[in-house]
Design a protein around this motif. Structure first.
Motif, PDB file in Angstrom:
ATOM      1  N   GLY A 175       0.877  -1.188   0.014  1.00 47.63           N
ATOM      2  CA  GLY A 175       0.190  -0.101  -0.150  1.00 47.63           C
ATOM      3  C   GLY A 175       0.967   1.296  -0.006  1.00 47.63           C
ATOM      4  N   PRO A 176       0.125   2.258  -0.362  1.00 49.55           N
ATOM      5  CA  PRO A 176       1.088   3.586  -0.384  1.00 49.55           C
ATOM      6  C   PRO A 176       1.399   3.960   0.945  1.00 49.55           C
ATOM      7  N   ALA A 177       2.473   4.502   1.290  1.00 46.99           N
ATOM      8  CA  ALA A 177       3.035   4.860   2.711  1.00 46.99           C
ATOM      9  C   ALA A 177       2.430   6.021   3.203  1.00 46.99           C
ATOM     10  N   GLY A 178       2.168   6.965   2.272  1.00 44.27           N
ATOM     11  CA  GLY A 178       1.539   8.248   3.058  1.00 44.27           C
ATOM     12  C   GLY A 178       0.339   8.569   2.656  1.00 44.27           C
ATOM     13  N   LEU A 179      -0.531   7.433   3.371  1.00 45.36           N
ATOM     14  CA  LEU A 179      -2.167   7.583   3.118  1.00 45.36           C
ATOM     15  C   LEU A 179      -2.562   8.600   4.278  1.00 45.36           C
ATOM     16  N   PRO A 201     -20.714  10.462   6.416  1.00 41.80           N
ATOM     17  CA  PRO A 201     -21.172  11.331   7.142  1.00 41.80           C
ATOM     18  C   PRO A 201     -20.010  12.103   8.179  1.00 41.80           C
ATOM     19  N   THR A 202     -20.314  13.263   8.620  1.00 46.32           N
ATOM     20  CA  THR A 202     -19.027  14.034   9.041  1.00 46.32           C
ATOM     21  C   THR A 202     -18.468  13.167  10.301  1.00 46.32           C
ATOM     22  N   PRO A 203     -19.203  12.511  11.068  1.00 41.40           N
ATOM     23  CA  PRO A 203     -18.576  11.868  12.347  1.00 41.40           C
ATOM     24  C   PRO A 203     -17.643  10.463  11.722  1.00 41.40           C
ATOM     25  N   VAL A 204     -17.943  10.007  10.684  1.00 42.74           N
ATOM     26  CA  VAL A 204     -17.287   8.979  10.229  1.00 42.74           C
ATOM     27  C   VAL A 204     -15.967   9.405   9.594  1.00 42.74           C
ATOM     28  N   ALA A 205     -16.311  10.791   8.592  1.00 37.29           N
ATOM     29  CA  ALA A 205     -14.940  11.087   8.365  1.00 37.29           C
ATOM     30  C   ALA A 205     -13.918  11.566   9.365  1.00 37.29           C
ATOM     31  N   ASP A 206     -14.563  12.287  10.275  1.00 44.23           N
ATOM     32  CA  ASP A 206     -13.760  12.665  11.498  1.00 44.23           C
ATOM     33  C   ASP A 206     -12.953  11.376  12.132  1.00 44.23           C
ATOM     34  N   LEU A 207     -13.660  10.439  12.297  1.00 47.32           N
ATOM     35  CA  LEU A 207     -12.952   9.101  13.007  1.00 47.32           C
ATOM     36  C   LEU A 207     -11.971   8.659  12.092  1.00 47.32           C
ATOM     37  N   ALA A 208     -12.237   8.557  10.866  1.00 48.81           N
ATOM     38  CA  ALA A 208     -11.511   7.827   9.865  1.00 48.81           C
ATOM     39  C   ALA A 208     -10.102   8.852   9.720  1.00 48.81           C
ATOM     40  N   GLY A 209     -10.177   9.966   9.842  1.00 51.76           N
ATOM     41  CA  GLY A 209      -9.174  10.723   9.801  1.00 51.76           C
ATOM     42  C   GLY A 209      -8.008  10.697  11.037  1.00 51.76           C
ATOM     43  N   ARG A 210      -8.802  10.491  12.374  1.00 52.08           N
ATOM     44  CA  ARG A 210      -7.962  10.016  13.399  1.00 52.08           C
ATOM     45  C   ARG A 210      -7.299   8.919  13.188  1.00 52.08           C
ATOM     46  N   LEU A 211      -7.793   7.885  12.429  1.00 51.36           N
ATOM     47  CA  LEU A 211      -7.452   6.559  12.368  1.00 51.36           C
ATOM     48  C   LEU A 211      -6.232   6.556  11.787  1.00 51.36           C
ATOM     49  N   VAL A 212      -6.401   7.283  10.306  1.00 51.74           N
ATOM     50  CA  VAL A 212      -5.234   7.217   9.508  1.00 51.74           C
ATOM     51  C   VAL A 212      -4.174   8.205   9.887  1.00 51.74           C
ATOM     52  N   SER A 213      -4.434   9.151  10.757  1.00 50.06           N
ATOM     53  CA  SER A 213      -3.443   9.943  11.486  1.00 50.06           C
ATOM     54  C   SER A 213      -2.581   9.114  12.323  1.00 50.06           C
ATOM     55  N   MET A 249     -12.365   1.125   1.239  1.00 51.97           N
ATOM     56  CA  MET A 249     -11.494   0.096   1.882  1.00 51.97           C
ATOM     57  C   MET A 249     -10.741  -0.966   1.244  1.00 51.97           C
ATOM     58  N   ALA A 250      -9.578  -1.310   1.853  1.00 53.97           N
ATOM     59  CA  ALA A 250      -8.911  -2.415   1.175  1.00 53.97           C
ATOM     60  C   ALA A 250      -9.991  -3.729   1.532  1.00 53.97           C
ATOM     61  N   PRO A 294      -7.062   1.192   4.036  1.00 53.58           N
ATOM     62  CA  PRO A 294      -5.701   0.969   3.523  1.00 53.58           C
ATOM     63  C   PRO A 294      -4.629   1.771   4.270  1.00 53.58           C
ATOM     64  N   GLY A 295      -3.345   0.947   4.698  1.00 52.82           N
ATOM     65  CA  GLY A 295      -2.406   1.380   5.266  1.00 52.82           C
ATOM     66  C   GLY A 295      -2.557   1.082   6.866  1.00 52.82           C
ATOM     67  N   THR A 296      -3.514   0.229   7.308  1.00 61.15           N
ATOM     68  CA  THR A 296      -3.657  -0.095   8.660  1.00 61.15           C
ATOM     69  C   THR A 296      -2.660  -0.943   8.944  1.00 61.15           C
ATOM     70  N   PRO A 297      -2.098  -0.761  10.247  1.00 58.72           N
ATOM     71  CA  PRO A 297      -0.666  -1.571  10.506  1.00 58.72           C
ATOM     72  C   PRO A 297      -1.265  -3.007  10.831  1.00 58.72           C
ATOM     73  N   GLY A 298      -0.518  -4.046  10.422  1.00 58.10           N
ATOM     74  CA  GLY A 298      -1.005  -5.141  10.482  1.00 58.10           C
ATOM     75  C   GLY A 298      -1.815  -5.973   9.482  1.00 58.10           C
TER      76      GLY A 298
END
Length: 635
Positions: free
Chosen positions: A29-33, A367-379, A453-454, A544-548
């Motif tokens: 996967g791309p390293a900089g997701l 939805p905004t809450p999903v985007a918010d939390l997805a952003g925290r995950l990939v960060s 998602m992958a 994508p990019g989730t460790p493990g």
């Protein structure tokens, strides 16, 4: 195309040099997701912006500023065919290649011209649709811009569609770039439809035929498929196809039409992109109004129980009632989202009539809450995976009621949403969504704006009587692995498990005497096990990019291979998804690529893998329609 145990164990190609890009780990996967990239590939920019990024024309390439890498135009390129460089990125962004030469032929004859040009110049051609795929069947991740490969975009002009067949045996003729939404709308306008199909509308017919696209359906008690209908893949409905093939006598590529009764046709019906099909004729049947019930009040402990459990609410129980089911089980949650479809000529009193597809706006738009939390995950906050799973479940639960959708799609903050005490109330009210309408309005429900998602993917061939055993093996093994990872502080999955069930390929559905099943279809029957009459499909989704994620994919794949070893059921990979996992890549395990996958088609005797490879090679001996990954897989 969207996503997919008690005795299961606890254990967790040849090519010329210019085309051998990243052949060792095509799925890395791309390293900089980043959150921006995640949302750019989803609702924030929409499908048009995602597909059109990075275009460079030949004039731009020739006028590259001093000091920038040279971008040589393909030599002696045929006149009259639009040519440009374009960024390639697949559905989840796991496969990314910068500025590959791309063209847009207007006619099938243009594709013939391109094939003969590529053969003379030592280039390769890769058909490209809407890129709604996961596997590196088009190009590998990181393919350099200097690679002698030309992408052929079928979606601009190769989209003609017309009526075919007869009044007694209706059919549709469609070119490879036709998307499935347009195809089904055409059929619906003639009072026709299909039994099941892939959920996304933004996938081309050529792509569907390349990988054996499917939906979910088996016959209920006493139900017959009816003329023009079938319970196998879309590929199995083909009565005729036209492909660009090598003519040995003429010493050039030509267009050739294959009738379904011809033996060689069986290799083209599911071809993995190893051939270029320009057009196909598909049988269709009288359209059927359908009812789709959604519910989130059956716990996983019942829905996925071992055979004999489930209190009458197991997945197999619902399958027997309606014949068409899908379960979406968000990670770290208790209640899956269960859809069941049934044939319903008249609208049930409690159903809401629909006239267009895509009737789950809470899923189609992030939805905004999903985007918010997805952003925290990939960060980097990957430990929020349980919260993310619960949030996705909550969004579905509220969205299915239809009365809080506006709130979900507004600026509601994550913390505010998670504080809403609504789930108990919803479950107590017997939560369900009840829709009714023409088949396509309920069979297509995934837009390009959904969260990308992958996904891995597999099909288990088994007896219908063993469906619940298969489901229990998969889900209990998955849950056991997920728990083991969580105990180590690892969260490799933050999406869902998706489960569907189809019949196997029955050539009689095409209505063509002498038709053979698609040789490379994941649901081609095993001659040595005629009692295996269904396939249980399942996918596991994660950002994508989730460790493990790759190690988890490997552990699950090895568990499944052990559980479905050909004794009681057998495993095949779903071509468009993820498989052949190593600890750090998909589509990379040499044993799975070189032995497991070919043997899964050779097992049981009869024609299969080796015949398909030989036929595809005979009609394209220099592998102009190939890439290094397919060279390795199909050898």
């Amino acid at each position: 195309m969207a996503p997919d145990a008690p005795d299961a164990p606890d254990a967790p190609g040849a090519s010329d040099a210019p085309d051998a890009a990243d052949d060792r780990a095509p799925g890395r996967g791309p390293a900089g997701l980043t959150r921006r990239r995640l949302l750019a590939g989803s609702a924030a920019l929409g499908s048009a912006a995602w597909l059109l990024r990075g275009i460079i024309t030949p004039d731009d390439a020739e006028a590259a500023p001093a000091g920038t890498p040279a971008l040589p135009v393909p030599p002696a390129f045929p006149a009259g065919i639009e040519l440009y460089r374009q960024t390639y990125e697949n559905w989840a962004g796991e496969i990314h290649a910068d500025q590959l030469w791309t063209c847009t032929p207007h006619t099938p004859e243009d594709v013939v011209t391109l094939a003969n040009w590529a053969h003379a110049q030592g280039w390769r051609l890769r058909a490209q649709g809407h890129r709604h795929t996961w596997a590196p069947l088009t190009v590998a991740n990181g393919t350099p811009a200097a690679t002698a490969v030309l992408l052929v975009d079928t979606t601009r002009h190769l989209t003609a569609i017309s009526a075919a067949g007869t009044a007694a045996a209706p059919a549709v003729r469609a070119q490879a770039g036709t998307d499935m939404e347009t195809l089904l709308a055409h059929l619906a306008g003639r009072g026709l439809g299909v039994t099941h199909c892939p959920a996304p509308g933004d996938i081309t017919l050529g792509g569907v035929l390349a990988i054996g696209g499917h939906g979910t359906a088996v016959p209920t008690a006493g139900e017959s498929s009816g003329p023009g209908h079938g319970f196998g893949s879309i590929s199995n409905l083909v009565t005729q196809l036209t492909a660009v093939v090598w003519d040995q006598g003429a010493g050039r590529y030509v267009l050739r039409t294959f009738d379904r009764a011809e033996a060689d046709t069986a290799a083209f019906l599911v071809n993995l992109g190893r051939s270029f099909v320009t057009e196909a004729v598909l049988r269709a049947g009288a359209d059927r109004n359908m009812r789709c019930l959604s519910r989130i009040d059956v716990p996983a402990s019942e829905l996925f129980a071992a055979p004999g459990g489930g209190n009458g609410r197991s997945l197999a129980d619902f399958l027997e009632q309606s014949g068409r089911v899908e379960a979406i089980w968000f990670a770290f949650t208790e209640f899956p989202w269960l859809k069941s479809w049934s044939v319903a000529p008249e609208r049930p009193f409690s159903s809401r009539a629909v006239s267009q597809p895509y009737n789950y706006p809470f899923s189609d738009n992030i939805p905004t809450p999903v985007a918010d939390l997805a952003g925290r995950l990939v960060s980097g906050s990957w430990a929020l995976a349980p919260t993310f799973g619960q949030l996705q479940y909550l969004i579905a639960a509220i969205g299915l009621t239809g009365d809080l959708t506006d709130v979900l799609l507004s600026g509601t903050l994550l913390e505010d949403l998670l504080s809403l005490d609504v789930v108990t109330h919803l479950l107590a009210g017997g939560l369900r969504s009840d829709l009714w309408g023409p088949s396509r309005t309920l069979l297509q429900y995934v837009r390009p704006t959904t969260l990308r998602m992958a996904a891995n993917g597999y099909a288990v061939l088994a007896r219908r009587a063993d469906v619940q055993w298969v489901v229990n093996q998969v889900t209990s093994g998955y849950q056991r692995l997920l728990t083991q990872y969580q105990a180590r502080g690892q969260f490799p999955v933050n999406g869902a498990v998706e489960i569907r069930v189809t019949g196997l390929e029955d050539p009689a559905a095409s209505g063509v005497p002498g038709a053979r099943p698609p040789l490379l279809s994941a649901i081609r029957a095993r001659p040595d096990h005629p009692e295996w009459d269904v396939a249980v499909w399942f996918d596991v989704l994660t950002l994508p990019g989730t460790p493990g994620m790759y190690q988890f994919g490997r552990d699950l794949e090895q568990l499944l291979l052990a559980a479905f070893d050909g004794t009681r059921a057998a495993l095949r990979v779903e071509w468009s998804k993820g498989w052949a996992y190593t600890a750090d890549a998909a589509w990379a395990d040499p044993d799975v690529l070189d032995r497991v996958i070919p043997d899964s088609y050779r097992a049981g005797g009869g024609p299969g893998w080796d015949e398909a490879v030989a036929v595809l090679d005979r009609y394209d001996p220099d592998r102009v329609f190939g890439n290094p990954f397919l060279d390795r897989l199909l050898r």
